[in-house]
Enzyme design. Structure first.
Site, PDB file in Angstrom:
ATOM      1  CG  HIS A 188      -2.184  -0.992   0.522  1.00 49.36           C
ATOM      2  ND1 HIS A 188      -3.053  -1.668   1.300  1.00 49.36           N
ATOM      3  CD2 HIS A 188      -2.466  -1.359  -0.741  1.00 49.36           C
ATOM      4  CE1 HIS A 188      -3.851  -2.419   0.522  1.00 49.36           C
ATOM      5  NE2 HIS A 188      -3.490  -2.234  -0.715  1.00 49.36           N
ATOM      6  NE  ARG A 325     -11.832  -2.917  -4.488  1.00 46.78           N
ATOM      7  CZ  ARG A 325     -10.517  -3.077  -4.436  1.00 46.78           C
ATOM      8  NH1 ARG A 325      -9.924  -3.843  -5.337  1.00 46.78           N
ATOM      9  NH2 ARG A 325      -9.798  -2.473  -3.523  1.00 46.78           N
ATOM     10  CD  GLU A 414      -9.537  -8.808  -6.609  1.00 46.36           C
ATOM     11  OE1 GLU A 414      -8.518  -8.099  -6.614  1.00 46.36           O
ATOM     12  OE2 GLU A 414     -10.541  -8.534  -5.944  1.00 46.36           O
ATOM     13  CG  ASN A 437      -2.222  -4.998  -7.667  1.00 45.77           C
ATOM     14  OD1 ASN A 437      -1.456  -4.886  -8.607  1.00 45.77           O
ATOM     15  ND2 ASN A 437      -2.909  -3.981  -7.176  1.00 45.77           N
ATOM     16  CG  ASP A 438      -5.647  -9.373  -4.432  1.00 44.12           C
ATOM     17  OD1 ASP A 438      -4.815  -9.753  -3.593  1.00 44.12           O
ATOM     18  OD2 ASP A 438      -6.438  -8.436  -4.234  1.00 44.12           O
ATOM     19  NE  ARG A 448      -1.842  -6.693  -2.773  1.00 44.54           N
ATOM     20  CZ  ARG A 448      -2.902  -6.063  -3.278  1.00 44.54           C
ATOM     21  NH1 ARG A 448      -4.006  -6.740  -3.552  1.00 44.54           N
ATOM     22  NH2 ARG A 448      -2.872  -4.775  -3.511  1.00 44.54           N
ATOM     23  CB  CYS A 485      -8.408  -1.649 -12.011  1.00 43.76           C
ATOM     24  SG  CYS A 485      -9.099  -3.009 -11.050  1.00 43.76           S
TER      25      CYS A 485
HETATM   26  C1  PEP Z   1      -5.825  -5.894  -7.519  1.00 44.07           C
HETATM   27  O1  PEP Z   1      -5.849  -6.838  -6.729  1.00 44.07           O
HETATM   28  O2  PEP Z   1      -5.134  -5.878  -8.552  1.00 44.07           O
HETATM   29  C2  PEP Z   1      -6.626  -4.685  -7.251  1.00 44.07           C
HETATM   30  C3  PEP Z   1      -6.743  -3.746  -8.173  1.00 44.07           C
HETATM   31  O3  PEP Z   1      -7.193  -4.563  -6.037  1.00 44.07           O
HETATM   32  P1  PEP Z   1      -6.378  -4.181  -4.691  1.00 44.07           P
HETATM   33  O4  PEP Z   1      -4.984  -3.805  -5.077  1.00 44.07           O
HETATM   34  O5  PEP Z   1      -7.121  -3.065  -4.067  1.00 44.07           O
HETATM   35  O6  PEP Z   1      -6.465  -5.462  -3.924  1.00 44.07           O
HETATM   36 MG    MG Z   2      -7.391  -6.927  -5.228  1.00 46.78          MG
END
Ligand code: PEP
Ligand code: MG
Length: 563
Positions: A188, A325, A414, A437-438, A448, A485
């Site tokens: 983050h 979301r 994801e 990302n997930d 992650r 995204c």
């Molecule tokens: C992801 O997982 O790629 C995503 C966009 O959601 P977050 O990063 O908020 O988990």
């Molecule tokens: Mg995610």
């Protein structure tokens, strides 16, 4: 970029570069368990009470030179340090024979318990209370106050990691960039740095050896930190900054050189983020992480609170697209009031849409709030659920959202299971958005948040590319939009590949938009498709990226420092 050897090699976030003095973030002080009882009781008590006043005065002075948002945070903490109840009770405990710092900690802890029990606004002030405690302890011990230091000149923030509170207190007018020792590119701190457009290097092992006032150059495109940059390195930084500033002037919608359209959207976490997009050339928001509204809250925000925030975001966008979301709580985003206790593997636990199993009302309230905001503003938000794994979940979410009056309903892809069955999932909803990302985390079985696994978390991993391609193909087949995204959308070479696969929108930190827009505008759809083909034939992540890069226009490679 640099003509010198890098001092540190980490993982870069963004394409920017900067040079300037280091400002280190100070750790919280430790209260010794065997704190001695002072010989002069009255003097010790006086010293603690003076430390409260010094902390309040210091925070007020800092607030004076800060931007409005940061000043608000600092003033609120100063008021807390001025609270007479804290001082009186600390004094009383010392009078009764407790060592001064233990007395102070006990008083703050008792207030924190009371505030938490009261819930709502008071519960949210517990972070400020703890901040006052750490500052007063540090003053008493003669140490610098913890956290981000007050900046009297622009500086690069260097820290082991930044807490969300540290990040909120960053004075954007004075922060040049961020270097952190821990974290990862999809953690983050990195996401927030991207959001703020700050050049950032994470996983910079050895960053703790930097001291205040060291001059460093930070190159986010190459993930390097150079100590004592020479003139050539500084000049290269300036050239990069100027080049990126020129790209940032472009305002056209996303399209390849031959006019194939691909929507360029922004990721946001707050209504303020949406307001900051007023003058930004962006076609809308592809991911509104609404859980940011819930983070740090002891109780769920009410429907009214939420409707106000969503209406603000919709109004700020003035008719541009908004993909909102629903709450994605759990694992790396724990929420005090819903996160399941005692899960051994929270990333595999009750998170994202799965919360509906325990707290359906939370989702229903949120959907009602979105519908109200849409009615009030005349906006038409798209709404999607996170962490969908099965067709049943997609169906259940679509039913709930449509019942609440949402017109365009989607889900995130994801989890590998959803990517593999994207066609069936798309039969239930109007669109999907790939959260790479997930998706990388779950495909590669790599946490992650563990920066040490950054190589596995790479969206260029062939298995991740296969799942992205399968999802994109399902979108092409069904004619429904498939966006991306996750952070990978901000990688210009990946953006070309995704376009070639048939992805319809790319959503990223606003600061990443100019480079992606530029890369797209310099390549035809045919080249994008070719990049997809060669990359997908490669057996490793490094070879996939290298194969894609080989087809990128040399001028684009150079301007964007793609290697
Ligand atoms: C992801 O997982 O790629 C995503 C966009 O959601 P977050 O990063 O908020 O988990
Ligand atoms: Mg995610």
């Amino acid at each position: 970029m640099s003509t010198q050897n890098a001092f540190l090699q980490g993982v870069g976030v963004g394409r920017g570069a900067v040079w300037g003095p280091v400002a280190t973030v100070r750790p919280a002080p430790v209260v010794p368990a065997d704190e001695p009882f002072p010989a002069d009781l009255a003097a010790a008590k006086e010293k603690v009470l003076a430390a409260f006043s010094d902390v309040a005065a210091g925070l007020r002075a800092q607030a004076e030179g800060a931007s409005a948002t940061v000043a608000d945070v600092l003033t609120a903490t100063a008021q807390m340090a001025d609270d007479p109840a804290l001082r009186t009770q600390t004094g009383q405990r010392i009078d009764k024979g407790e060592p001064p710092l233990h007395a102070l900690v006990a008083v703050i802890d008792s207030f924190a318990v009371m505030f938490t029990a009261a819930g709502g606004y008071l519960a949210e002030r517990v972070t400020d209370l703890n901040s006052v405690r750490d500052r007063v302890v540090a003053r008493y011990q003669g140490l610098p106050e913890p956290g981000v230091p007050p900046l009297d000149r622009p500086a690069v923030i260097v820290a082991p990691d930044l807490s969300p509170a540290d990040t909120a207190a960053l004075d954007l007018e004075k922060v040049l960039g961020i270097v952190i020792e821990r974290g990862g590119p999809t953690g983050h701190t990195a996401i927030i740095a991207g959001q703020l457009g700050l050049p950032c290097v994470v996983r910079a092992t050895g960053a703790s050896s930097l001291v205040d006032g060291d001059i460093i150059a930070v190159d986010a495109a190459n993930g390097t930190v150079t100590l004592d940059p020479d003139d050539a390195t500084k000049a290269a930084v300036e050239t990069r900054r100027a080049g990126l500033a020129t790209l940032a002037e472009a305002t056209e919608d996303g399209a390849t050189a031959d006019g194939h359209r691909i929507a360029l959207l922004a990721n946001i976490g707050t209504a303020e983020d949406a307001e900051r997009l007023t003058d930004v050339a962006v076609e809308g928001v592809g991911l509104f992480r609404t859980e940011v509204l819930f983070l740090g809250a002891a109780t769920a925000p009410t429907e009214d609170d939420q409707a106000r925030v969503y209406a603000r975001a919709l109004s700020a966008l003035g008719g541009r697209k908004l993909v909102l979301r629903t709450l994605d709580a759990g694992a790396d985003k724990p929420l005090a009031f819903v996160t399941q206790e005692g899960e051994e593997n929270p990333a595999l636990g009750v998170r994202g849409f799965r919360l509906v199993r325990h707290a359906e009302g939370l989702l229903r309230t949120q959907l009602e709030a979105v519908t109200r905001a849409a009615k009030e503003t005349g906006g038409t938000p798209w709404v999607m659920a996170p962490m969908i794994a099965t067709v049943e979940e997609a169906r259940q979410f679509a039913a709930m959202a449509r019942e609440a009056g949402i017109q365009t309903v989607g889900v995130m892809v994801e989890v590998p299971a959803a990517a593999l069955r994207a066609r069936d999932i798309l039969a239930e909803v109007d669109f999907v958005s790939l959260g790479t990302n997930d998706l990388a985390q779950y495909t590669m079985a790599a946490d992650r948040l563990l920066g040490s696994l950054v190589d596995l978390l790479d969206a260029w991993q062939p298995a991740v590319l296969d799942l992205v391609a399968a999802t994109a193909a399902a979108g092409v087949e069904t004619g429904k939009p498939v966006g991306v995204c996750g952070e990978s959308a901000a990688d210009p070479i990946m953006a070309l590949l995704l376009t070639g696969l048939g992805i319809t929108s790319l959503s990223m930190s606003p600061s990443a938009l100019p480079a992606v827009r530029f890369a797209l505008s310099r390549h035809s759809l045919e080249t994008c498709r070719a990049i997809g083909e060669v990359a997908r034939q490669a057996p490793t992540a490094a070879e996939a990226r290298a194969a894609g890069l080989a087809l990128v226009d040399p001028q684009v490679r150079e301007i964007l420092a793609l290697g």
